[in-house]
Motif scaffolding. Structure first.
Motif, PDB file in Angstrom:
ATOM      1  N   VAL A 104       0.868  -1.261   0.020  1.00 16.90           N
ATOM      2  CA  VAL A 104      -0.098   0.096   0.081  1.00 16.90           C
ATOM      3  C   VAL A 104       0.816   1.275   0.054  1.00 16.90           C
ATOM      4  O   VAL A 104       0.627   2.075  -0.804  1.00 16.90           O
ATOM      5  N   VAL A 119      -7.583  -0.295  -2.395  1.00 24.10           N
ATOM      6  CA  VAL A 119      -7.140  -0.477  -1.393  1.00 24.10           C
ATOM      7  C   VAL A 119      -8.231  -0.994  -0.356  1.00 24.10           C
ATOM      8  O   VAL A 119      -9.369  -0.403  -0.256  1.00 24.10           O
ATOM      9  N   THR A 128      -5.060  -4.311   5.621  1.00 28.07           N
ATOM     10  CA  THR A 128      -5.626  -3.851   4.100  1.00 28.07           C
ATOM     11  C   THR A 128      -4.852  -4.780   3.130  1.00 28.07           C
ATOM     12  O   THR A 128      -3.971  -5.333   3.498  1.00 28.07           O
ATOM     13  N   LEU A 130      -4.444  -4.844  -1.363  1.00 27.22           N
ATOM     14  CA  LEU A 130      -4.435  -4.288  -2.750  1.00 27.22           C
ATOM     15  C   LEU A 130      -5.292  -5.318  -3.585  1.00 27.22           C
ATOM     16  O   LEU A 130      -4.869  -6.471  -3.527  1.00 27.22           O
TER      17      LEU A 130
END
Length: 156
Positions: A104, A119, A128, A130
């Protein structure tokens, strides 16, 4: 504490030599290999994640240090190495969370794709990742919680 140390370690990414959103083919290849790791984890495929992580490591070796510092590449390779060497999907997912946080940071500094990069966030893993698509396919829980998560941001 773990996140604090991790965040401090990766604040190094804010010191790229190139301006934000530069495009580089070797960085795009890293992203493509990252997506393959993610897809393998989504389908609970430990062997596929391991193979894709090895490909990610090879791609990281092709990135010029003038584009991204050796230290930053070493952090990415370390995260990917844990995924590559482990046969435990749980361990791979833990390392993928670290790799994702670092990717990220890369995405904020480089254009990874000609298409949008999303995201996404998993509240259960507090992590998180991608994705090339808006649709939630959770790599942290795979089939057991496939659609858990939300879109945090779209990078164009």
């Amino acid at each position: 504490m773990k996140k604090l140390i991790f965040t401090a370690l990766f604040s190094v990414f804010s010191t790229f030599n190139l301006s934000a959103q530069m495009s580089d083919a070797s960085i795009s290849k890293l992203y493509q290999n990252y997506i393959i790791i993610k897809d393998a984890l989504v389908t609970d495929n430990s062997d596929g994640a391991s193979k894709a992580a090895n490909d990610f490591i090879k791609s990281a070796s092709m990135v010029d240090y003038k584009v991204m510092s050796e230290g930053n590449l070493d952090v990415l390779r370390k995260d990917a190495s844990t995924i590559a060497e482990s046969r435990s999907i749980e361990t791979q997912r833990e390392s993928f969370a670290k790799l994702s946080e670092n990717m990220v940071a890369v995405a904020k500094n480089f254009k990874l794709s000609n298409d949008s990069v999303f995201v996404l966030y998993c509240p259960m893993a507090d992590a998180t990742w991608l994705s090339a698509e808006k649709t939630i396919k959770n790599p942290f829980y795979g089939k057991s919680m496939l659609t858990c998560g939300s879109v945090k941001k779209e990078l164009k």
